[in-house]
Design a protein around this motif. Structure first.
Motif, short mmCIF file in Angstrom:
data_model
loop_
_atom_site.label_atom_id
_atom_site.label_comp_id
_atom_site.label_asym_id
_atom_site.label_seq_id
_atom_site.Cartn_x
_atom_site.Cartn_y
_atom_site.Cartn_z
N PRO A 72 1.08 5.18 -4.63
CA PRO A 72 2.44 4.67 -4.29
C PRO A 72 3.02 3.62 -5.44
N TRP A 84 6.37 -0.48 -0.50
CA TRP A 84 5.81 0.59 -1.36
C TRP A 84 7.16 1.75 -1.61
N GLY A 86 6.95 5.60 -1.91
CA GLY A 86 5.92 6.47 -1.44
C GLY A 86 6.01 7.60 -2.56
N GLY A 91 2.92 12.03 3.52
CA GLY A 91 3.29 10.93 4.65
C GLY A 91 2.00 10.35 5.09
N LEU A 94 -0.32 8.39 3.05
CA LEU A 94 0.42 6.97 2.73
C LEU A 94 0.33 5.97 3.97
N THR A 95 0.40 6.59 5.02
CA THR A 95 0.69 5.77 6.27
C THR A 95 -0.82 5.49 6.53
N ILE A 116 7.64 1.48 3.69
CA ILE A 116 7.44 2.43 2.90
C ILE A 116 8.52 3.38 2.81
N SER A 119 8.88 8.49 1.35
CA SER A 119 7.61 8.88 1.78
C SER A 119 7.82 10.36 2.35
#
Length: 356
Positions: A72, A84, A86, A91, A94-95, A116, A119
């Protein structure tokens, strides 16, 4: 007597899902986390956000709507708060990256907040706070889909919001509380699931395009909308909640409806709190544990089972599934089979078949 539904080893399901993502071009680290998030959802009984999403994710990878390479973009980093972009990366990955970073930094800052934008879909929200609660931390997680407008504001018949879910997890000294709820009275995925099964909602939770209340989930395909949480009588509660969610996710990340995103892109807000930075974990558990025990001990309404805590059933299902195997909802493995054949991946056999 009907045969019991087949059960599958959780690790085998996760390995197969990761192999499918790798075959579709995902780097091994992202593929592993994406698979973990989906299978964790099925373990906890959230079947609409588990492996049932895998075909759609693979479709978005093939169409270029989900990015796979890189990290990101850091928009802002002040230590205790980060933002961020994303970049349409997975997702779930990322999470989970954000959660791990927040849990690391919270020991220094006491609270850490991460927004974020842009994403891809993050899956079942409950997965993330449950992990933090196991570590004696509080986690709050909000998500919105700025490209979706299926939920009407209270008093309206036109959609503006997505279901805008919120999840939270915190320790109690015993079983943690994990709640995962939407600002809408039901969801798009549940509506689609009932349509496929030819079923209706138990109450009038949707509006037809002309504003007529209905229990027909197919209304969403005819230009209808979903009511906010609270429904026809008290929908101002879900409406307010939806606005707060969009402010936290889209406002703080700087990516939302005004940008006119499409597809499964999401905006996310995650916050982790360390009770040790306040009155201490023991004091926290003393209070939350007392209230949790009072809820479980509360006399149930006539004909109702004993009161349970939010997340209690899901965590119990997870424990059983890890021990005895995962029961997948009908149609999930069938939808994965042609993808597995095309990508050269072998799906796991049911545990009973393996034992035989």
């Amino acid at each position: 007597m009907a045969a019991a539904p087949p059960r599958f080893d959780a690790t085998a399901l996760q390995d197969s899902a990761a192999a499918l993502f790798r075959a579709a071009g995902a780097p091994a680290d992202k593929a592993a986390v994406m698979a973990e998030v989906l299978v964790e959802s099925d373990l906890m009984g959230h079947v609409t956000h588990g492996l049932g999403l895998l075909p759609k994710y693979l479709e978005d990878i093939e169409a270029g709507r989900m990015a796979l390479e890189g990290e990101p973009e850091v928009i802002s980093d002040r230590g205790a708060c980060l933002t961020w972009d994303g970049r349409a990366l997975p997702g779930g990955w990322l999470t989970m990256q954000a959660l791990d970073l927040a849990m690391e930094r919270v020991k220094t800052h006491g609270t850490v907040s991460i927004a974020i934008g842009n994403s891809h879909h993050i899956g079942c929200l409950a997965v993330y706070p449950a992990r933090a609660a196991e570590r004696g931390l509080v986690c709050l997680l909000y998500s919105s889909a700025p490209g979706t407008a299926s939920v009407a504001p209270f008093g309206a018949r036109q959609g503006v919001f997505s279901p805008n879910p919120f999840a939270a997890g915190f320790p109690t000294g015993e079983v943690p509380v994990v709640t995962d709820i939407s600002a809408s009275i039901t969801t798009n995925n549940m509506s689609q699931r009932l349509v496929r099964r030819g079923e209706r909602f138990p109450h009038q939770w949707l509006l037809e395009q002309d504003g007529t209340p209905t229990d027909d989930p197919a209304a969403i395909t005819r230009g209808g909308t979903i009511l906010p949480a609270g429904g026809l009588d008290h929908g101002q509660k879900g409406y307010g909640w939806a606005l707060v969610t969009e402010a936290l996710t889209q406002g703080l990340s700087g990516h939302g409806r005004v940008d006119k995103p499409a597809g499964m892109l999401a905006s996310v807000f995650l916050q982790v709190i360390d009770p040790e930075a306040f009155a201490g974990l023991d004091a926290f558990n003393r209070q939350t544990g007392h209230t949790a025990a009072a809820c479980r001990a509360a006399a149930p309404r006539p004909g109702m089972p004993p009161v349970r805590l939010p997340g209690q059933k899901g965590l119990s299902l997870r424990e059983t599934a890890l021990r005895d195997g995962v029961t997948l909802a009908p149609g999930i493995l069938e939808a994965m089979q042609p993808l597995a054949e095309r990508l050269g991946v072998t799906l796991p056999q049911p545990l009973a078949a393996e034992a035989a």
